[in-house]
Enzyme design. Structure first.
Site, PDB file in Angstrom:
ATOM      1  N   LYS A 210      33.899  34.475  40.072  1.00 40.92           N
ATOM      2  CA  LYS A 210      32.774  35.255  39.456  1.00 40.92           C
ATOM      3  C   LYS A 210      32.266  34.418  38.356  1.00 40.92           C
ATOM      4  O   LYS A 210      30.945  34.274  38.346  1.00 40.92           O
ATOM      5  CB  LYS A 210      33.420  36.526  38.900  1.00 40.92           C
ATOM      6  CG  LYS A 210      32.531  37.232  38.072  1.00 40.92           C
ATOM      7  CD  LYS A 210      33.272  38.526  37.591  1.00 40.92           C
ATOM      8  CE  LYS A 210      32.643  39.436  36.712  1.00 40.92           C
ATOM      9  NZ  LYS A 210      33.403  40.497  36.118  1.00 40.92           N
ATOM     10  N   GLU A 216      41.634  26.390  37.626  1.00 38.74           N
ATOM     11  CA  GLU A 216      42.414  26.313  39.010  1.00 38.74           C
ATOM     12  C   GLU A 216      41.497  26.162  40.169  1.00 38.74           C
ATOM     13  O   GLU A 216      41.619  25.394  41.024  1.00 38.74           O
ATOM     14  CB  GLU A 216      43.377  27.604  39.216  1.00 38.74           C
ATOM     15  CG  GLU A 216      44.506  27.775  38.503  1.00 38.74           C
ATOM     16  CD  GLU A 216      44.184  28.369  37.055  1.00 38.74           C
ATOM     17  OE1 GLU A 216      43.067  28.525  36.683  1.00 38.74           O
ATOM     18  OE2 GLU A 216      45.039  28.948  36.570  1.00 38.74           O
ATOM     19  N   GLY A 272      36.871  41.522  38.250  1.00 42.25           N
ATOM     20  CA  GLY A 272      37.860  40.542  39.164  1.00 42.25           C
ATOM     21  C   GLY A 272      38.752  41.307  40.236  1.00 42.25           C
ATOM     22  O   GLY A 272      38.674  41.291  41.354  1.00 42.25           O
ATOM     23  N   ARG A 273      39.494  42.103  39.533  1.00 42.64           N
ATOM     24  CA  ARG A 273      40.486  42.776  40.480  1.00 42.64           C
ATOM     25  C   ARG A 273      40.017  43.976  41.199  1.00 42.64           C
ATOM     26  O   ARG A 273      40.715  44.766  41.888  1.00 42.64           O
ATOM     27  CB  ARG A 273      41.516  43.237  39.511  1.00 42.64           C
ATOM     28  CG  ARG A 273      41.357  44.093  38.346  1.00 42.64           C
ATOM     29  CD  ARG A 273      42.324  44.170  37.276  1.00 42.64           C
ATOM     30  NE  ARG A 273      42.119  44.826  36.084  1.00 42.64           N
ATOM     31  CZ  ARG A 273      41.617  44.309  35.162  1.00 42.64           C
ATOM     32  NH1 ARG A 273      41.336  43.090  35.100  1.00 42.64           N
ATOM     33  NH2 ARG A 273      41.559  44.995  34.055  1.00 42.64           N
ATOM     34  N   GLU A 358      47.172  44.366  35.086  1.00 43.44           N
ATOM     35  CA  GLU A 358      46.192  43.682  34.580  1.00 43.44           C
ATOM     36  C   GLU A 358      45.245  44.775  33.905  1.00 43.44           C
ATOM     37  O   GLU A 358      44.712  44.622  32.900  1.00 43.44           O
ATOM     38  CB  GLU A 358      45.258  42.669  35.431  1.00 43.44           C
ATOM     39  CG  GLU A 358      44.483  41.679  34.695  1.00 43.44           C
ATOM     40  CD  GLU A 358      43.709  40.936  35.425  1.00 43.44           C
ATOM     41  OE1 GLU A 358      44.082  40.633  36.622  1.00 43.44           O
ATOM     42  OE2 GLU A 358      43.110  40.031  34.867  1.00 43.44           O
ATOM     43  N   HIS A 389      67.438  46.280  52.615  1.00 46.54           N
ATOM     44  CA  HIS A 389      68.819  45.198  52.827  1.00 46.54           C
ATOM     45  C   HIS A 389      68.859  44.447  51.491  1.00 46.54           C
ATOM     46  O   HIS A 389      69.549  43.438  51.635  1.00 46.54           O
ATOM     47  CB  HIS A 389      68.669  44.692  54.187  1.00 46.54           C
ATOM     48  CG  HIS A 389      68.668  45.432  55.344  1.00 46.54           C
ATOM     49  ND1 HIS A 389      69.752  45.591  56.096  1.00 46.54           N
ATOM     50  CD2 HIS A 389      67.563  46.102  55.945  1.00 46.54           C
ATOM     51  CE1 HIS A 389      69.351  46.598  56.982  1.00 46.54           C
ATOM     52  NE2 HIS A 389      68.053  46.927  56.705  1.00 46.54           N
ATOM     53  N   LYS A 509      43.444  31.178  30.141  1.00 47.65           N
ATOM     54  CA  LYS A 509      42.601  30.341  30.515  1.00 47.65           C
ATOM     55  C   LYS A 509      42.203  29.238  29.507  1.00 47.65           C
ATOM     56  O   LYS A 509      41.707  28.223  29.882  1.00 47.65           O
ATOM     57  CB  LYS A 509      41.223  31.138  30.981  1.00 47.65           C
ATOM     58  CG  LYS A 509      41.426  31.933  32.087  1.00 47.65           C
ATOM     59  CD  LYS A 509      40.118  32.541  32.566  1.00 47.65           C
ATOM     60  CE  LYS A 509      40.273  33.613  33.770  1.00 47.65           C
ATOM     61  NZ  LYS A 509      39.050  33.687  34.472  1.00 47.65           N
TER      62      LYS A 509
HETATM   63  C1  G6Q Z   1      40.604  39.833  37.321  1.00 45.92           C
HETATM   64  C2  G6Q Z   1      40.866  38.857  36.478  1.00 45.92           C
HETATM   65  C3  G6Q Z   1      41.085  37.561  36.909  1.00 45.92           C
HETATM   66  C4  G6Q Z   1      40.166  36.837  37.642  1.00 45.92           C
HETATM   67  C5  G6Q Z   1      40.626  35.101  37.922  1.00 45.92           C
HETATM   68  C6  G6Q Z   1      39.498  34.583  38.619  1.00 45.92           C
HETATM   69  O1  G6Q Z   1      40.260  41.126  36.920  1.00 45.92           O
HETATM   70  O2  G6Q Z   1      39.968  38.542  35.639  1.00 45.92           O
HETATM   71  O3  G6Q Z   1      42.411  37.675  37.910  1.00 45.92           O
HETATM   72  O4  G6Q Z   1      39.760  37.457  38.666  1.00 45.92           O
HETATM   73  O5  G6Q Z   1      40.855  34.760  36.596  1.00 45.92           O
HETATM   74  O6  G6Q Z   1      38.127  34.338  37.755  1.00 45.92           O
HETATM   75  P1  G6Q Z   1      37.137  33.791  38.574  1.00 45.92           P
HETATM   76  O7  G6Q Z   1      36.790  34.763  39.800  1.00 45.92           O
HETATM   77  O8  G6Q Z   1      35.966  33.973  37.306  1.00 45.92           O
HETATM   78  O9  G6Q Z   1      37.282  32.410  38.910  1.00 45.92           O
END
Ligand code: G6Q
Length: 546
Positions: A210, A216, A272-273, A358, A389, A509
């Site tokens: 986003k 990462e 994001g989620r 989250e 199990h 982050k």
């Molecule tokens: C989701 C969070 C988090 C995010 C990641 C990746 O609700 O904000 O999990 O999706 O940190 O972020 P980017 O899409 O900006 O790389």
């Protein structure tokens, strides 16, 4: 950030629930079922292809009506309407929360700051579809003219967990001559293992981020670029044929070297989620095709409409959320297990962990006050029957109360002998055993020696929901995900928290960025951390030979 709501523990329904809990907490599900021959039917509801039996919760008619009263006193109706109307309910980020717009039909109107966002949503979907068709048919060629055989999604958190889950969940519907891999971890092994058997000339990377700044993802994207160029003779023109981006940040995408013509956008009102049904789902569309992706969206939308319009007493996400509040606040449940009896849903619990924790792992209310009650429980789970199990022992006979959501489907996607009946027999049996247990008298009657009887007693009275659908289709997957999205929303509404920010994640982050140069510098850095962190940094530097 003031709301007109009374603090949760001062609402009349909360006080009544507290008193009511004292009266019913000892009631056993054995008794509750014995007292009402129709309890199963009474506490079941069906909508959008999902059947929910919640009768094996420790509730009575009164519990149910008090919980519904609590929803009313928590302003739930107004909160739902505010979300669907595009109001900026994510107050700490001053953003609208409109994942529901991602699956709205073309003719719908959803306004953000006075602008209808639905046409943009469909324009991106159309662009994704055209691209997917080209890749799936082989019309899109790599730099050397070969067709794309491998698709690697690079992203993390919300830009990874949804795509991985959906790919696994819908594998049955996927184009099998395409290989899909997902790279998220900054641990280089994730990238190395994902690409070790792939040919650069046949590989397409989707950089999903986003913000297009996440450490990462940017680190993995850079390694992917290096890997590709090393394999294709170093001509940077190759990047355009092997990299596409999914992002809200066109500037950063260009700066990375990806042509914005190959960028699929989304918007700041998609968290994001909550983004797997936006362009973040490009890998899903590539796997299952545009038609199935649209069916997935239709499933989401069906549940959205149910959530928006059904009375709370018959509203699946509302009921699930109220039961979670009941179990968490009044029975002290600290966790909630989600147990899909469908192997394709093996990544569903991991996906839900982010969605739920989250969103509702917050300790202050919308007014910024410290809560004096529990908020989001810890979600976890594994597919059945595997979990039976291992950790089910604790659910059956441990000291903690663990409410379970069992998810099952009447039809197997690929029937195989007696497997499916055996699978479904297990899910029904588990819910039954958790609720009713086995008394000492029953154990003794089986001829068990006296000393062993206490070990073989199952107290029962352990709550569970069973969610049953006909078949795991793209539509039903969308419905199921929306069920949990809105379940999370309702929980957050009752707790009066901001379910849509993630300051705890933002912190992570920033923190590592400070330490990276201290690990990499040739000169010994002047460390200003605490004594323990300084020691670990020094030891690491020494171990790596600096
Ligand atoms: C989701 C969070 C988090 C995010 C990641 C990746 O609700 O904000 O999990 O999706 O940190 O972020 P980017 O899409 O900006 O790389």
């Amino acid at each position: 950030m003031k709301s007109n709501l009374k603090p949760l523990t001062q609402r009349a329904a909360w006080k009544a629930l507290t008193a009511h809990h004292k009266q019913v907490q000892k009631l056993h599900l054995r008794q509750l079922f014995a007292d009402d021959a129709k309890r199963g039917q009474k506490f079941s509801v069906e909508a959008a292809g999902l059947f929910l039996d919640y009768s094996k919760n420790r509730i009575t008619d009164k519990t149910s009506s008090l919980l519904l009263q609590l929803a009313d006193e928590s302003g739930l109706r107004a909160k739902i309407d505010a979300m669907f109307a595009g109001e900026k309910i994510n107050i700490t980020e001053n953003r609208a929360v409109l994942h529901v717009a991602l699956r709205a039909p073309k003719n719908a109107t959803i306004l953000v700051d006075g602008k209808n966002v639905v046409p943009e949503v469909h324009a991106v979907l159309d662009k994704m579809a055209a691209f997917s068709d080209r890749v799936r048919s082989g019309a899109w060629k790599g730099f050397t003219g070969k067709r794309i055989k491998n698709i690697v999604n690079i992203g993390i958190g919300g830009s990874d967990l949804g795509p991985v889950m959906a790919y696994e969940a819908l594998k049955h519907y996927s184009q099998r001559d395409l290989v899909f891999r997902f790279v998220s971890n900054v641990d280089g092994i994730d990238f190395v293992e994902a690409t070790h058997d792939l040919k650069p000339a046949e590989t397409l990377f989707i950089i999903s981020s986003k913000t297009f700044t996440t450490l990462e993802t940017m680190t993995n994207a850079q390694s992917a670029r290096d890997w590709l160029l090393a394999g294709l003779g170093g001509n940077v023109k190759a990047v355009a044929k092997h990299f596409v981006a999914v992002s809200t940040n066109g500037e950063k995408v260009s700066a990375f070297g990806i042509d914005t013509a190959n960028m699929f956008g989304f918007w700041d009102w998609v968290g994001g989620r909550y983004s797997m049904d936006s362009a973040i789902g490009l890998s899903t569309m590539l796997a299952v095709g545009p038609e199935n992706f649209r069916k997935l969206l239709a499933g989401f939308h069906a549940l959205d409409e149910h959530f928006r319009t059904a009375p709370f007493a018959k509203n699946l996400p509302v009921l699930l959320a109220l039961l979670t509040v009941w179990n968490t606040e009044f029975f002290g449940a600290e966790t909630a297990a989600v147990l899909p009896y469908e192997n394709y849903l093996k990544r569903f619990p991991a996906y839900l962990q982010q969605l739920t924790m989250e969103s509702n792992g917050k300790h202050v209310t919308l007014d910024g006050k410290h809560v004096d009650y529990q908020t989001g429980p810890i979600y976890w789970g594994e597919p059945g029957t595997n979990g039976q199990h291992s950790f089910y022992q604790l659910i059956h006979q441990g000291t903690r109360l663990i409410p379970c959501d069992f998810i099952a489907f009447a039809k197997a996607l690929t029937p195989l002998g007696r497997h499916h009946d055996i699978l479904l027999a297990n899910v029904f049996a588990q819910a039954e055993a958790l609720a009713f247990g086995k008394t000492a008298a029953e154990v003794k009657a089986e001829g068990v020696p006296a000393a062993l009887v206490p070990h073989k007693v199952f107290e029962g009275n352990r709550p569970s929901n069973v969610i049953l659908a006909e078949k795991l289709t793209p539509e039903i997957l969308g419905t199921l995900i929306a069920l949990y999205e809105h379940n999370v929303f309702v929980q957050g509404a009752i707790w009066n928290i901001d379910s849509f920010d993630q300051w705890g994640v933002e912190l992570g982050k920033v923190l590592a960025q400070r330490i990276v140069p201290e690990l990499e510098s040739k000169e010994a850095p002047k460390l200003k951390h605490d004594n323990s962190t300084n020691q670990l940094i020094k030891r690491y530097r020494k171990m790596k030979g600096l």
